[in-house]
Design a protein around this motif. Sequence first.
Motif, PDB file in Angstrom:
ATOM      1  N   LYS A  21       0.868  -1.181   0.000  1.00  0.00           N
ATOM      2  CA  LYS A  21       0.000   0.000   0.000  1.00  0.00           C
ATOM      3  C   LYS A  21       0.898   1.223   0.000  1.00  0.00           C
ATOM      4  CE  LYS A  21      -3.948  -2.052   2.467  1.00  0.00           C
ATOM      5  NZ  LYS A  21      -4.744  -2.047   3.714  1.00  0.00           N
ATOM      6  N   ALA A  22       0.566   2.181  -0.860  1.00  0.00           N
ATOM      7  CA  ALA A  22       1.361   3.416  -0.992  1.00  0.00           C
ATOM      8  C   ALA A  22       2.834   3.093  -1.251  1.00  0.00           C
ATOM      9  CB  ALA A  22       1.217   4.283   0.267  1.00  0.00           C
ATOM     10  N   GLY A  23       3.079   2.000  -2.021  1.00  0.00           N
ATOM     11  CA  GLY A  23       4.450   1.645  -2.385  1.00  0.00           C
ATOM     12  C   GLY A  23       5.236   0.969  -1.269  1.00  0.00           C
ATOM     13  N   LEU A  24       4.594   0.694  -0.125  1.00  0.00           N
ATOM     14  CA  LEU A  24       5.282   0.080   1.011  1.00  0.00           C
ATOM     15  C   LEU A  24       4.684  -1.288   1.331  1.00  0.00           C
ATOM     16  CD1 LEU A  24       5.438   3.270   3.279  1.00  0.00           C
ATOM     17  CD2 LEU A  24       7.354   2.256   2.032  1.00  0.00           C
ATOM     18  N   ARG A  25       5.530  -2.187   1.813  1.00  0.00           N
ATOM     19  CA  ARG A  25       5.075  -3.533   2.136  1.00  0.00           C
ATOM     20  C   ARG A  25       4.256  -3.522   3.427  1.00  0.00           C
ATOM     21  NH1 ARG A  25       6.938  -8.459   0.621  1.00  0.00           N
ATOM     22  NH2 ARG A  25       8.826  -7.579  -0.310  1.00  0.00           N
ATOM     23  N   HIS A  85       4.704   4.093  11.045  1.00  0.00           N
ATOM     24  CA  HIS A  85       4.426   4.954   9.885  1.00  0.00           C
ATOM     25  C   HIS A  85       3.057   4.602   9.319  1.00  0.00           C
ATOM     26  CE1 HIS A  85       4.816   7.191   6.194  1.00  0.00           C
ATOM     27  NE2 HIS A  85       4.738   6.101   5.464  1.00  0.00           N
ATOM     28  N   GLN A  86       2.224   5.614   9.173  1.00  0.00           N
ATOM     29  CA  GLN A  86       0.911   5.413   8.567  1.00  0.00           C
ATOM     30  C   GLN A  86       0.784   6.315   7.346  1.00  0.00           C
ATOM     31  OE1 GLN A  86      -1.589   5.881  12.311  1.00  0.00           O
ATOM     32  NE2 GLN A  86      -2.487   4.013  11.483  1.00  0.00           N
ATOM     33  N   PRO A  87       0.897   5.744   6.151  1.00  0.00           N
ATOM     34  CA  PRO A  87       0.787   6.565   4.944  1.00  0.00           C
ATOM     35  C   PRO A  87      -0.642   7.061   4.740  1.00  0.00           C
ATOM     36  CG  PRO A  87       0.870   4.258   4.353  1.00  0.00           C
ATOM     37  CD  PRO A  87       1.087   4.320   5.836  1.00  0.00           C
ATOM     38  N   GLU A  88      -0.740   8.159   4.015  1.00  0.00           N
ATOM     39  CA  GLU A  88      -2.066   8.718   3.712  1.00  0.00           C
ATOM     40  C   GLU A  88      -2.478   8.279   2.307  1.00  0.00           C
ATOM     41  OE1 GLU A  88      -3.796  13.153   3.177  1.00  0.00           O
ATOM     42  OE2 GLU A  88      -2.701  12.842   5.035  1.00  0.00           O
ATOM     43  N   ILE A  89      -3.629   7.611   2.231  1.00  0.00           N
ATOM     44  CA  ILE A  89      -4.164   7.186   0.929  1.00  0.00           C
ATOM     45  C   ILE A  89      -5.574   7.750   0.805  1.00  0.00           C
ATOM     46  CG2 ILE A  89      -4.753   5.230  -0.549  1.00  0.00           C
ATOM     47  CD1 ILE A  89      -2.706   3.566   0.989  1.00  0.00           C
ATOM     48  N   ASP A  90      -5.789   8.542  -0.257  1.00  0.00           N
ATOM     49  CA  ASP A  90      -7.102   9.188  -0.480  1.00  0.00           C
ATOM     50  C   ASP A  90      -7.568   9.955   0.757  1.00  0.00           C
ATOM     51  OD1 ASP A  90      -7.183   8.092  -3.034  1.00  0.00           O
ATOM     52  OD2 ASP A  90      -8.147   6.243  -2.319  1.00  0.00           O
ATOM     53  N   GLU A 144      -6.897   9.519   3.882  1.00  0.00           N
ATOM     54  CA  GLU A 144      -7.047   8.793   5.146  1.00  0.00           C
ATOM     55  C   GLU A 144      -5.744   8.073   5.510  1.00  0.00           C
ATOM     56  OE1 GLU A 144     -10.354   6.241   5.635  1.00  0.00           O
ATOM     57  OE2 GLU A 144     -11.811   7.662   4.818  1.00  0.00           O
ATOM     58  N   LEU A 145      -5.427   8.074   6.827  1.00  0.00           N
ATOM     59  CA  LEU A 145      -4.253   7.347   7.297  1.00  0.00           C
ATOM     60  C   LEU A 145      -4.544   5.850   7.273  1.00  0.00           C
ATOM     61  CD1 LEU A 145      -3.142   9.569  10.322  1.00  0.00           C
ATOM     62  CD2 LEU A 145      -2.162   9.493   8.028  1.00  0.00           C
TER      63      LEU A 145
END
Length: 306
Positions: free
Chosen positions: A93-97, A146-151, A153-154
């Motif tokens: 997700k978001a380029g991260l495993r 680390h919580q990436p933001e997608i659309d 939302e974290l």
Amino acid sequence: MSDGKSNAPTRKHTALPKAQILIEALPWLTRHHGETVVIKFGGNAMIDEDLKAAFAQDVVFLRHAGLKPVVVHGGGPQISAALDKHGIVSEFKAGLRVTTEDAMDVVRMVLAGQVQRELVGLLNQHGPLAVGLTGEDAHTLTATKHQPEIDGELVDIGRVGEITEIDTGAIEALLADGRIPVVSSIARSQDDHHVYNVNADTAAAALAAALGAETLMVLTDVEGLYEDWPDSDEVISRLTASELEKLLPDLSSGMVPKMEGCLHAVRGGVTTARVIDGRVQHSILLEIFTDEGIGTMVVPDEQGES
């Protein structure tokens, strides 16, 4: 009876080009002597046997040429293969495993117990030089979740870390002793007793800045940053931090952590950050010791630029 001189002209002729190549490297040897260079090892260079051997030769050459190389590695393909064996699905997700607790055990085992051991072994074929450590050792890397933001939302992607603190003491001690540190991109947790999987591009950039390295080099499976991909395969050979920042939103997901790392490094005091083609044998030596650089070099903004 021969006077011993008959072969001298031939010998001189064949040796001369070698001498010229060495002399061409002299200004670069002088410029980089005593400087720290952080190299992110990954991509095809990590899988292909000939490229692995050439990489080890390059790093040892840097060390004997008076530089202080530090190697940082991940292990995406090896981790995916090991997860498959353990029946754990690889998800990104978001380029991260996405790294569950079970997956983290496998990640740690593969990075510290397989990839790092092989790399240390390759380097140590040339002498007692390489020492392996992970970000856990001597608190080298500390991270929080680390919580990436997608659309907007974290998103929770498990034991994936964001570096919060770096202690370079162990690495600096190894460099002072003439060793080559090989660092696996795992970090200790700031909040609990677990560990985090950290993107190796990000870890290499953070370490380069913390060590005051002269250069960060990131090995990739492309020639560099393309001018107008996919419409053009013209590689941008040099750009400033601000120029790179403007390009970041349009980059492919795989290049984002690499170029963000380069940006972080030069903004953190590293003189140059370079993305180079790890599919080319001895690409590191070509990049450091010749005028014909083979990748994309990021430099700090000129004074007066924002």
